[in-house]
Design a protein around this motif. Structure first.
Motif, mmCIF file in Angstrom:
data_model
loop_
_atom_site.group_PDB
_atom_site.id
_atom_site.type_symbol
_atom_site.label_atom_id
_atom_site.label_comp_id
_atom_site.label_asym_id
_atom_site.label_seq_id
_atom_site.Cartn_x
_atom_site.Cartn_y
_atom_site.Cartn_z
ATOM 1 N N LEU A 45 -43.252 -46.500 -32.695
ATOM 2 C CA LEU A 45 -43.112 -46.563 -31.238
ATOM 3 C C LEU A 45 -44.220 -47.434 -30.653
ATOM 4 C CD1 LEU A 45 -42.342 -42.837 -30.340
ATOM 5 C CD2 LEU A 45 -40.732 -44.725 -30.427
ATOM 6 N N MET A 46 -45.411 -47.374 -31.273
ATOM 7 C CA MET A 46 -46.568 -48.109 -30.747
ATOM 8 C C MET A 46 -46.553 -49.573 -31.179
ATOM 9 S SD MET A 46 -47.719 -45.255 -29.769
ATOM 10 C CE MET A 46 -47.252 -43.602 -30.251
ATOM 11 N N VAL A 47 -46.220 -49.773 -32.466
ATOM 12 C CA VAL A 47 -46.401 -51.096 -33.063
ATOM 13 C C VAL A 47 -45.609 -52.208 -32.366
ATOM 14 C CG1 VAL A 47 -45.971 -52.412 -35.166
ATOM 15 C CG2 VAL A 47 -47.140 -50.228 -35.285
ATOM 16 N N PRO A 48 -44.314 -52.028 -32.089
ATOM 17 C CA PRO A 48 -43.588 -53.146 -31.471
ATOM 18 C C PRO A 48 -44.157 -53.526 -30.112
ATOM 19 C CG PRO A 48 -42.067 -51.418 -32.152
ATOM 20 C CD PRO A 48 -43.438 -50.876 -32.325
ATOM 21 N N LEU A 49 -44.565 -52.530 -29.340
ATOM 22 C CA LEU A 49 -45.143 -52.841 -28.029
ATOM 23 C C LEU A 49 -46.444 -53.623 -28.204
ATOM 24 C CD1 LEU A 49 -44.900 -52.539 -24.988
ATOM 25 C CD2 LEU A 49 -46.091 -50.360 -25.142
ATOM 26 N N THR A 50 -47.240 -53.224 -29.190
ATOM 27 C CA THR A 50 -48.493 -53.941 -29.451
ATOM 28 C C THR A 50 -48.219 -55.394 -29.838
ATOM 29 O OG1 THR A 50 -49.703 -51.966 -30.104
ATOM 30 C CG2 THR A 50 -50.520 -54.060 -30.935
ATOM 31 N N ILE A 51 -47.282 -55.588 -30.772
ATOM 32 C CA ILE A 51 -46.998 -56.944 -31.238
ATOM 33 C C ILE A 51 -46.498 -57.808 -30.079
ATOM 34 C CG2 ILE A 51 -45.519 -58.356 -32.725
ATOM 35 C CD1 ILE A 51 -45.475 -56.039 -34.713
ATOM 36 N N GLY A 52 -45.466 -57.326 -29.396
ATOM 37 C CA GLY A 52 -44.859 -58.128 -28.331
ATOM 38 C C GLY A 52 -45.842 -58.380 -27.201
ATOM 39 N N LEU A 53 -46.510 -57.323 -26.770
ATOM 40 C CA LEU A 53 -47.401 -57.454 -25.625
ATOM 41 C C LEU A 53 -48.617 -58.311 -25.947
ATOM 42 C CD1 LEU A 53 -46.991 -56.363 -22.840
ATOM 43 C CD2 LEU A 53 -48.312 -54.336 -23.424
ATOM 44 N N SER A 54 -49.138 -58.219 -27.176
ATOM 45 C CA SER A 54 -50.347 -58.991 -27.475
ATOM 46 C C SER A 54 -50.048 -60.489 -27.423
ATOM 47 C CB SER A 54 -50.939 -58.586 -28.820
ATOM 48 O OG SER A 54 -50.068 -58.925 -29.859
ATOM 49 N N MET A 70 -52.456 -60.963 -14.248
ATOM 50 C CA MET A 70 -51.463 -60.545 -15.236
ATOM 51 C C MET A 70 -52.133 -60.219 -16.565
ATOM 52 S SD MET A 70 -48.414 -63.289 -14.502
ATOM 53 C CE MET A 70 -47.280 -62.817 -15.821
ATOM 54 N N THR A 71 -53.044 -61.109 -16.982
ATOM 55 C CA THR A 71 -53.727 -60.890 -18.263
ATOM 56 C C THR A 71 -54.467 -59.556 -18.252
ATOM 57 O OG1 THR A 71 -54.071 -63.273 -18.336
ATOM 58 C CG2 THR A 71 -55.308 -61.939 -19.912
ATOM 59 N N LYS A 72 -55.178 -59.296 -17.157
ATOM 60 C CA LYS A 72 -55.983 -58.073 -17.091
ATOM 61 C C LYS A 72 -55.105 -56.825 -17.048
ATOM 62 C CE LYS A 72 -60.385 -59.580 -16.312
ATOM 63 N NZ LYS A 72 -61.662 -59.059 -16.740
ATOM 64 N N PHE A 73 -54.055 -56.892 -16.217
ATOM 65 C CA PHE A 73 -53.215 -55.704 -16.064
ATOM 66 C C PHE A 73 -52.474 -55.357 -17.354
ATOM 67 C CE2 PHE A 73 -49.087 -53.734 -15.056
ATOM 68 C CZ PHE A 73 -49.536 -52.578 -14.462
ATOM 69 N N TRP A 74 -51.763 -56.332 -17.896
ATOM 70 C CA TRP A 74 -50.989 -56.057 -19.114
ATOM 71 C C TRP A 74 -51.916 -55.857 -20.296
ATOM 72 C CZ3 TRP A 74 -46.417 -54.499 -17.960
ATOM 73 C CH2 TRP A 74 -45.774 -55.017 -16.833
ATOM 74 N N GLY A 75 -53.075 -56.524 -20.264
ATOM 75 C CA GLY A 75 -54.065 -56.346 -21.332
ATOM 76 C C GLY A 75 -54.549 -54.909 -21.405
ATOM 77 N N LYS A 76 -54.747 -54.299 -20.235
ATOM 78 C CA LYS A 76 -55.217 -52.909 -20.226
ATOM 79 C C LYS A 76 -54.165 -51.978 -20.830
ATOM 80 C CE LYS A 76 -58.643 -51.527 -18.186
ATOM 81 N NZ LYS A 76 -60.003 -51.593 -18.712
#
Lengths: 495, 335
Positions: A20-29, A50-56
């Motif tokens: 559940l965590m991994v795909p979000l990490t891959i795509g979002l990073s 955008m970088t700061k918000f989604w980065g958090k």
């Protein structure tokens, strides 16, 4: 329950949870690195926000992905030691490569990225973001190469009765892996895309009547998510088709189970939905809505060829791989018993449909969101926030269903036989499990599941809090702008 | 030297890197409630390891991954044999990793106190588990001819392996105090230094006892030499702290753990997991190793990968080399 069953539940629960965590990490990073690139190139404050918000949000999620990943790596030795001994020669290599080449990069450069704001030169800091995000992709590559070997063992021979690797190139370019990798990565991007569309869409809708200084952030994020989702779905469809065709060759039983196709058909029709019990042995009372000849096309690119059904395949499997488990006391209650070659049909049949269905729904929501926000429009419909927020869940469901299908469809094998590979290169799941007491596995199953549940709630709480907080929550009101570099300056970022 | 021996040495090196690096970040977590008197001081402490703890932890993951690839038999027997110590490590590392990331994400005293507790427990428990695991592989388990553990779930928990567990805990504690002395300024640093000097003699005692035990049971002449080096390094570390040379004290502790690792793995060689029952069932390098081809493959990967890792991890420590104190901590900013 015995050790085998407990160990399988543990592996299933921890793996689905981890994924559940991994795909979000891959795509979002990757998307965050792209946002930061846009900021470095254009200097527009929208891109920085955008970088700061989604980065958090990425960081909140990443922590969970990492810690649940350690469990995955240790679990092979802990609960599946017979498997580890049998396949270690070939399976360990991609895992070690993942650690040495990808995971070290990931965790080190993430630290540099988090704490390096204002401390590293802009471009070096951006390079850290890319190093981190590309390493998450590399991780996926190595792990999927290892997993694909379990689906389709290649690059091995028997030496003194032990599987021995003879070509790392074959393992890393396994056609099963080359199809699975883009498919899984596209799944990861569809997760991140739905997340962007959902969160940004909700913010956009919420402040639709007020003047909102961050409206451009939400618009850009939503539209980026929409487009990424559409492209990801196209890749999912194409690679999924490739994977399906490979599976008809490599694991015909899994594909027949995905269709709950009992009898061989020529031409074979594709079942869309079934009513009744798909697990029923003779299948006669299952009514399904079918598309004639489509399954033949999916299997062989031809509308008239034959597709083998479960009942016919059982005979073939028995002839090739035996009718009974070896009479080995290590196999416990299964020793000498007949082997059931048919995977759990309701799971495979519905897993396959849920995967495709929810993937498509997710892409559909992305398209709709793009349409509703075209040319500067802001959707005012009351159902819009519900739609996009609900849409966040859809690719997660699709991904999980896909994994459950592909892993449970491989049963009773842990290493599925390769029909064109080395004779005898397979392993039954029942042979793979460690010699442990049921108490040990039960303890870990309960402890890990309980901890995962608690942490899942915490992650959702934090995500919710930071999503609601919006851009202001991730950017301090007074940015540190004192240019003289005094030794007593506060750090620009600290835990 | 055969590739098997090379990989035995490389895995020893990964363990050493892990004990050295995560040793101090465990120590910082262990001392969080002791040395951190205010929230700002505790934040200083967490931030001394903030950018690096995750990279440090990967040394354990790579040690395990390399063992899987180079010695599948070792990995399978040790990890299933010492199931419960490993579970302890996993649970603690899960909580700890999440705690660092989540601690500052909500501005509430109760929230922070909860995560401080998780960090503390998550920093005491893993060195205990890691010590137990390491002591188990050095001292052995009762094994059957297939390499499976004979006996109950608690075979890995004995007085001698518990001594090994205490050795790693004590070392981490001292190492963490020395690291905090090196990385902080002001009052916090003064307190860390005093504490380091006070706990060093007691904290390193289990390590000394465990080294002597290992040496007496399985040691060779050259492992006796490394034992002597460990003891001398411990004395030097104390003297350098006394002389207020914290960098040298920290380095001396590095020498101590390196020499200790040499003793452990030197005494273990050529076994990788001795059988405490029938010695014929002991798992040796030759038994447990992967094929020559697989070893060659990972040797190439390691030969190119490992130096690169050392370079960029070294760079991280360089980037964040400054000492920090309460004056460097920005105001809390959370939604």
């Amino acid at each position: 329950m015995d050790v085998l069953e407990l160990a399988r539940w543990q592996f299933g629960i921890t793996t689905v949870y981890h994924f559940l965590m991994v795909p979000l990490t891959i795509g979002l990073s990757v998307l965050v690195a792209a946002m930061q690139t846009a900021w470095v190139r254009t200097g527009k404050s929208r891109h920085l926000k955008m970088t700061k918000f989604w980065g958090k949000l990425l960081l909140i999620n990443f922590a969970m992905g990492v810690v649940t990943g350690i469990v995955q790596e240790f679990q092979f030795g802990m609960t599946w030691s017979a498997y580890s001994r049998f396949v270690g020669d070939v399976f360990g290599a991609p895992l070690a490569m993942e650690g040495l080449v990808a995971f070290f990069v990931e965790s080190t450069f993430l630290g540099l990225w988090i704490f390096g704001w204002d401390r590293l030169p802009k471009k070096v800091h951006l390079a850290c973001a890319w190093a981190f995000s590309l390493a998450t992709v590399a991780s996926a590559y190595f792990i999927l190469a290892a997993n694909s070997w379990m689906q389709h063992p290649v690059g091995v021979e028997f030496v003194n009765g032990k599987p021995t690797m003879n070509s790392i190139g074959a393992v890393l370019t396994n056609n099963t892996a080359l199809a699975a990798i883009p498919h899984t990565l596209a799944g990861a991007f569809s997760v991140a895309a739905a997340f962007l569309v959902g969160v940004a869409g909700w913010h956009l809708w919420r402040k639709r009547t007020a003047s909102d200084e961050h409206r451009d952030v939400w618009r850009s994020s939503l539209r980026l998510g929409g487009w990424v989702g559409v492209v990801a779905f196209a890749v999912l469809a194409i690679t999924g088709d490739t994977q399906g065709k490979l599976m008809f060759e490599q694991q015909p039983m899994k594909m027949a189970s995905a269709e709950a196709l009992c009898h061989t058909e020529k031409p074979a029709s594709f079942s869309i939905l079934a009513i009744g019990d798909v697990a029923n042995a003779n299948c006669e009372d299952v009514k399904t809505f079918t598309v004639p000849a489509l399954l033949s096309f999916l299997a062989h690119n031809d509308f008239s060829t034959e597709v083998k059904g479960v009942e016919n395949l059982v005979g073939e499997y028995q002839a090739k791989y035996g009718t009974n488990y070896p009479n080995d006391p290590d196999l416990g209650p299964l020793a000498g018993k007949p082997i059931d070659y048919v995977p759990n049909l309701p799971v495979t049949y519905w897993g396959f449909r849920v995967m495709i269905g929810f993937g498509a729904i997710s892409a559909g929501i992305g398209v709709l969101a793009l349409w509703l926000t075209r040319r500067g429009r802001i959707p005012g419909n009351r159902w819009f926030p519900l739609l996009v927020l609900g849409g966040i869940a859809t690719p997660f469901i699709g991904n999980s269903a896909g994994w459950i299908f592909t892993e449970m469809g491989r049963q009773p094998f842990v290493v599925a036989p390769n029909p064109t590979g080395v004779e005898g290169m397979w392993m039954f799941t029942a042979q793979a499990v460690s010699k442990l007491t049921a108490g040990e596995v039960l303890t870990s199953l309960i402890a890990l599941t309980a901890l995962y549940l608690v942490l899942g709630v915490v992650e959702l709480y934090l995500m919710h809090k930071y999503i609601r907080g919006g851009v202001d929550a991730v950017m301090p009101p007074t940015p540190s702008s004192s240019k003289e570099d005094s030794d007593d300056d506060a750090l620009s970022f600290a835990y | 030297m055969t590739l098997e021996t090379v990989w035995f040495a490389i895995i020893a090196l990964f363990w050493l890197g892990y004990l050295f690096l995560e040793g101090f970040d465990f120590g910082v977590g262990m001392l969080l409630p002791v040395l951190g008197r205010s929230n700002t001081e505790r934040r200083v402490m967490v931030n001394t390891i903030g950018p690096v703890w995750d990279g440090n932890e990967v040394w354990l993951i790579v040690a395990a991954g390399a063992t899987f690839a180079a010695f599948p038999g070792w990995y399978a027997s040790l990890f299933s044999g010492a199931y419960l110590p490993l579970l302890l490590i996993l649970l603690a590392l899960i909580g700890r990793g999440v705690a660092f990331e989540y601690r500052g994400k909500v501005d509430s005293e109760r929230w922070r106190r909860t995560w401080d507790r998780v960090i503390m427990i998550g920093s005491w428990a893993p060195p205990l588990g890691v010590g137990l695991l390491l002591a188990t592989t050095v001292l052995g388990l009762p094994l059957d001819p297939q390499g499976n553990r004979v006996g109950s779930a608690f075979e890995a928990v004995r007085w001698d392996t518990l001594l090994g567990a205490l050795a790693v805990v004590g070392f981490s504690l001292v190492h963490g105090a020395a690291f905090l002395t090196l990385k902080t300024t002001g009052e916090l640093r003064a307190r860390a230094r005093t504490l380091a000097m006070r706990i060093l003699p007691i904290g390193l005692l289990p390590m000394l006892a465990f080294l002597i035990l290992v040496q007496a049971r399985q040691g060779a002449l050259w492992t006796l030499l490394s034992l002597v080096v460990s003891v001398l390094a411990g004395v030097v570390a104390w003297l350098r702290l006394y002389a207020d040379r914290d960098g040298q004290a920290f380095a001396a502790l590095g020498v101590l753990i390196a020499a200790s690792a040499v003793t452990f793995f030197g005494a273990l060689y050529p076994n990788v997991l001795p059988s405490t029952g029938d010695p014929a069932n002991s798992l040796t390098i030759a038994h447990a190793a992967a094929s020559p081809y697989a070893l060659k493959v990972i040797t190439w990967v390691g030969a190119f990968g490992a130096p690169v890792v050392l370079i960029y991890q070294g760079w991280t420590y360089w980037v964040f080399r400054k000492r920090i104190g309460v004056q460097h901590i920005p105001a809390v900013h959370a939604p």
